[in-house]
Design a protein around this motif. Structure first.
Motif, mmCIF file in Angstrom:
data_model
loop_
_atom_site.group_PDB
_atom_site.id
_atom_site.type_symbol
_atom_site.label_atom_id
_atom_site.label_comp_id
_atom_site.label_asym_id
_atom_site.label_seq_id
_atom_site.Cartn_x
_atom_site.Cartn_y
_atom_site.Cartn_z
ATOM 1 N N TYR A 104 8.676 -5.740 -5.517
ATOM 2 C CA TYR A 104 7.280 -6.161 -5.494
ATOM 3 C C TYR A 104 6.275 -5.095 -5.938
ATOM 4 N N PHE A 105 6.618 -3.837 -5.795
ATOM 5 C CA PHE A 105 5.636 -2.768 -5.995
ATOM 6 C C PHE A 105 6.185 -1.615 -6.836
ATOM 7 N N PRO A 106 6.871 -1.871 -7.928
ATOM 8 C CA PRO A 106 7.510 -0.782 -8.668
ATOM 9 C C PRO A 106 6.521 0.218 -9.265
ATOM 10 N N HIS A 107 5.285 -0.194 -9.417
ATOM 11 C CA HIS A 107 4.240 0.632 -10.007
ATOM 12 C C HIS A 107 3.570 1.556 -9.002
ATOM 13 N N GLN A 108 3.838 1.368 -7.706
ATOM 14 C CA GLN A 108 3.150 2.167 -6.688
ATOM 15 C C GLN A 108 4.005 3.327 -6.207
ATOM 16 N N SER A 143 0.216 2.992 2.502
ATOM 17 C CA SER A 143 -1.205 2.942 2.837
ATOM 18 C C SER A 143 -1.770 1.541 2.619
ATOM 19 N N ASN A 144 -1.465 0.942 1.478
ATOM 20 C CA ASN A 144 -1.949 -0.407 1.186
ATOM 21 C C ASN A 144 -1.351 -1.433 2.141
ATOM 22 N N PHE A 145 -0.066 -1.297 2.429
ATOM 23 C CA PHE A 145 0.603 -2.217 3.355
ATOM 24 C C PHE A 145 0.000 -2.114 4.746
ATOM 25 N N PHE A 146 -0.222 -0.891 5.222
ATOM 26 C CA PHE A 146 -0.818 -0.721 6.554
ATOM 27 C C PHE A 146 -2.226 -1.302 6.605
ATOM 28 N N GLY A 147 -2.991 -1.123 5.526
ATOM 29 C CA GLY A 147 -4.329 -1.705 5.478
ATOM 30 C C GLY A 147 -4.283 -3.221 5.580
ATOM 31 N N GLN A 189 4.477 -11.099 -1.431
ATOM 32 C CA GLN A 189 4.294 -12.438 -1.982
ATOM 33 C C GLN A 189 2.853 -12.932 -1.935
ATOM 34 N N CYS A 190 1.968 -12.164 -1.305
ATOM 35 C CA CYS A 190 0.577 -12.623 -1.199
ATOM 36 C C CYS A 190 -0.236 -12.171 -2.401
ATOM 37 N N ASP A 191 -1.399 -12.758 -2.564
ATOM 38 C CA ASP A 191 -2.298 -12.423 -3.671
ATOM 39 C C ASP A 191 -3.304 -11.373 -3.216
ATOM 40 N N ASN A 192 -2.843 -10.153 -3.045
ATOM 41 C CA ASN A 192 -3.685 -9.072 -2.563
ATOM 42 C C ASN A 192 -3.954 -8.109 -3.712
#
Length: 76
Positions: A17-21, A28-32, A59-62
């Protein structure tokens, strides 16, 4: 679930889901998202619950995890 199993599953979700991060950017983004959207304190979910929540976040549009590639010049 052992820590080793947890981190293997975490790595799979990171790649899926997050290969670019970067790893801590993802955390940090997940905890937020966890605190602000789900109203869950990140210190309490079990390893299994954490992986389920990370799957849900993937899977969400965040805006924080949309597939922008800064190296290619994509903008937010």
């Amino acid at each position: 679930m052992s820590n080793e199993e947890f981190y293997k599953e975490l790595a799979k979700l990171h790649d899926k889901y997050f290969p670019h991060q970067r790893p801590l950017q993802l955390m940090s983004n997940f905890f937020g998202w966890l605190v602000n959207e789900k109203k869950i304190d990140p210190f309490f979910p079990t390893k299994e619950k954490t992986l389920g929540l990370l799957e849900e976040y993937g899977q969400c549009d965040n805006i924080f995890h949309l597939r922008y590639d800064i190296k290619k010049g994509d903008d937010f």
